[in-house]
Motif scaffolding. Structure first.
Motif, mmCIF file in Angstrom:
data_model
loop_
_atom_site.group_PDB
_atom_site.id
_atom_site.type_symbol
_atom_site.label_atom_id
_atom_site.label_comp_id
_atom_site.label_asym_id
_atom_site.label_seq_id
_atom_site.Cartn_x
_atom_site.Cartn_y
_atom_site.Cartn_z
ATOM 1 N N ILE A 39 0.833 -1.212 0.000
ATOM 2 C CA ILE A 39 0.000 0.000 0.000
ATOM 3 C C ILE A 39 0.864 1.258 0.000
ATOM 4 C CG2 ILE A 39 -1.650 1.333 1.379
ATOM 5 C CD1 ILE A 39 -2.977 -1.264 2.149
ATOM 6 N N SER A 40 2.014 1.194 0.656
ATOM 7 C CA SER A 40 2.913 2.351 0.631
ATOM 8 C C SER A 40 3.538 2.538 -0.742
ATOM 9 C CB SER A 40 4.030 2.174 1.671
ATOM 10 O OG SER A 40 4.957 1.176 1.251
ATOM 11 N N GLY A 41 3.446 1.496 -1.599
ATOM 12 C CA GLY A 41 4.057 1.553 -2.935
ATOM 13 C C GLY A 41 5.541 1.286 -2.914
ATOM 14 N N ASP A 42 6.051 0.873 -1.737
ATOM 15 C CA ASP A 42 7.495 0.742 -1.544
ATOM 16 C C ASP A 42 7.962 -0.714 -1.529
ATOM 17 O OD1 ASP A 42 9.971 1.966 -1.180
ATOM 18 O OD2 ASP A 42 9.928 1.637 0.979
ATOM 19 N N PHE A 43 7.074 -1.641 -1.906
ATOM 20 C CA PHE A 43 7.437 -3.055 -1.871
ATOM 21 C C PHE A 43 8.468 -3.357 -2.959
ATOM 22 C CE2 PHE A 43 6.965 -7.588 -2.736
ATOM 23 C CZ PHE A 43 6.966 -8.110 -1.457
ATOM 24 N N GLU A 44 9.512 -4.100 -2.578
ATOM 25 C CA GLU A 44 10.594 -4.423 -3.516
ATOM 26 C C GLU A 44 10.512 -5.896 -3.917
ATOM 27 O OE1 GLU A 44 14.033 -3.367 -1.275
ATOM 28 O OE2 GLU A 44 13.887 -1.251 -1.773
ATOM 29 N N TRP A 45 10.444 -6.141 -5.219
ATOM 30 C CA TRP A 45 10.334 -7.501 -5.733
ATOM 31 C C TRP A 45 11.734 -8.057 -5.985
ATOM 32 C CZ3 TRP A 45 5.482 -9.646 -5.895
ATOM 33 C CH2 TRP A 45 4.417 -8.754 -5.758
ATOM 34 N N THR A 46 12.426 -8.351 -4.865
ATOM 35 C CA THR A 46 13.787 -8.877 -4.940
ATOM 36 C C THR A 46 13.853 -10.242 -4.261
ATOM 37 O OG1 THR A 46 14.501 -7.894 -2.845
ATOM 38 C CG2 THR A 46 14.683 -6.522 -4.832
ATOM 39 N N LEU A 47 14.910 -10.984 -4.547
ATOM 40 C CA LEU A 47 15.093 -12.297 -3.940
ATOM 41 C C LEU A 47 15.290 -12.170 -2.430
ATOM 42 C CD1 LEU A 47 15.495 -15.340 -4.138
ATOM 43 C CD2 LEU A 47 17.913 -14.925 -4.669
ATOM 44 N N ALA A 48 16.067 -11.186 -2.011
ATOM 45 C CA ALA A 48 16.315 -10.992 -0.584
ATOM 46 C C ALA A 48 15.023 -10.682 0.165
ATOM 47 C CB ALA A 48 17.324 -9.856 -0.386
ATOM 48 N N PRO A 59 19.919 -6.662 -2.069
ATOM 49 C CA PRO A 59 18.740 -7.277 -2.706
ATOM 50 C C PRO A 59 19.020 -8.620 -3.372
ATOM 51 C CG PRO A 59 19.590 -5.470 -4.033
ATOM 52 C CD PRO A 59 20.343 -5.423 -2.747
ATOM 53 N N ILE A 60 20.294 -8.953 -3.604
ATOM 54 C CA ILE A 60 20.750 -10.179 -4.274
ATOM 55 C C ILE A 60 20.345 -10.152 -5.746
ATOM 56 C CG2 ILE A 60 20.806 -12.701 -4.278
ATOM 57 C CD1 ILE A 60 20.070 -12.677 -1.348
ATOM 58 N N ILE A 61 19.036 -10.371 -5.997
ATOM 59 C CA ILE A 61 18.523 -10.332 -7.372
ATOM 60 C C ILE A 61 17.230 -9.528 -7.389
ATOM 61 C CG2 ILE A 61 17.611 -11.688 -9.310
ATOM 62 C CD1 ILE A 61 19.256 -14.055 -8.328
ATOM 63 N N THR A 62 17.130 -8.593 -8.322
ATOM 64 C CA THR A 62 15.884 -7.852 -8.511
ATOM 65 C C THR A 62 15.112 -8.504 -9.652
ATOM 66 O OG1 THR A 62 16.891 -5.784 -7.753
ATOM 67 C CG2 THR A 62 14.853 -5.621 -9.043
ATOM 68 N N PHE A 63 13.958 -9.054 -9.325
ATOM 69 C CA PHE A 63 13.166 -9.743 -10.341
ATOM 70 C C PHE A 63 12.547 -8.747 -11.321
ATOM 71 C CE2 PHE A 63 12.856 -12.763 -6.700
ATOM 72 C CZ PHE A 63 13.605 -13.771 -7.274
#
Length: 257
Positions: free
Chosen positions: A94-103, A168-172
């Motif tokens: 909801i904050s719009g700050d979600f990161e779609w990363t492996l970590a 983040p390791i990997i950013t999808f």
């Protein structure tokens, strides 16, 4: 009067039977029967090992077939894990700050899988050693340990967030904040409707309280989630929500008593 060792055994017995999905009525009956056996054994000069074998798990193996299971316990555990994943991800979406990363995904998987296990083991230790189901009281040492564990657990969660964002390791992929917000509201609606259908009012309120600060911050500031104004509004909102939830829980517990 039971010895402290026998009383600990009874407490651990109840916790293990609850974890095995046994019915409360059956646990009460079996605990009362076991308590009578232990009292008689102590009067006859017998040890705890003579009656139970000394191991709660071994003792349960011998009697668990006599006790009915709670229906669909596995289903409720699975639903709780899904709910836990939801309330952890919805505020960030909801904050719009979600990161779609492996970590980030590993972080949430770790919380969902290891978090409940860690909490269960910690509180099991405290309840066995510093609490009594009969008096429904926890000793001062137990309360201190609960506070320390809660503080360390929250510190671990917060510290892990900074670690995840730094590595983040990997950013999808990266979604537009508006898409994240839409996904967040859809998941929130699913959580609220699902808990209402199951008549789990506490979990409905908890989901709304955790999401409300982000919603309020989105409404009252046009800046991003990293801005000072957004952080102040969301933090104050979360603090007020936790206070309201705590007071409401205390009132509900007193009303129930």
């Amino acid at each position: 009067m039971l010895s402290k060792e026998a009383d600990k055994f009874l407490t651990e017995f109840r916790l293990e039977m609850m974890a095995h999905g046994k019915q409360d009525e059956a646990i009460d009956d079996m605990e009362a029967e076991l308590e009578d056996h232990l009292i008689q054994a102590e009067q006859d000069g017998k040890s705890l090992e003579d009656v139970t074998g000394g191991s709660v798990k071994e003792y349960i193996k011998n009697i668990s077939g006599e006790m009915p299971r709670v229906n669909n316990i596995q289903k409720y555990v699975a639903l709780f894990i899904i709910y836990l994943a939801g309330i952890l991800t919805v505020p960030n979406l909801i904050s719009g700050d979600f990161e779609w990363t492996l970590a980030n995904l590993l972080y949430y998987v770790g919380i969902i899988v290891l978090g409940p296990l860690l909490i269960y083991q910690a509180f099991k230790f405290i309840l066995i050693n510093f609490a009594s189901f009969k008096s429904e009281k926890i000793e001062l040492k137990g309360m201190v340990l609960i506070f320390v564990f809660s503080f360390l657990f929250m510190g671990l969660l917060v510290g892990s967030i900074f670690l995840v964002r730094s590595y983040p390791i990997i950013t999808f992929f990266e979604l537009d904040p508006s898409v994240n917000i839409t996904i967040g509201f859809i998941l929130l609606a699913i959580l609220v409707i699902g808990t209402l259908v199951m008549k789990q009012w506490f979990y409905t309120i908890l989901a709304l309280i955790l999401a409300a600060p982000e919603i309020i911050a989105q409404v009252f500031t046009s800046d991003g989630p990293q801005s000072e104004s957004y952080l102040i509004i969301s933090s104050v909102g979360l603090l007020l929500g936790v206070i309201i939830l705590f007071i409401g829980s205390r009132i509900a517990m007193k009303a129930k008593k």
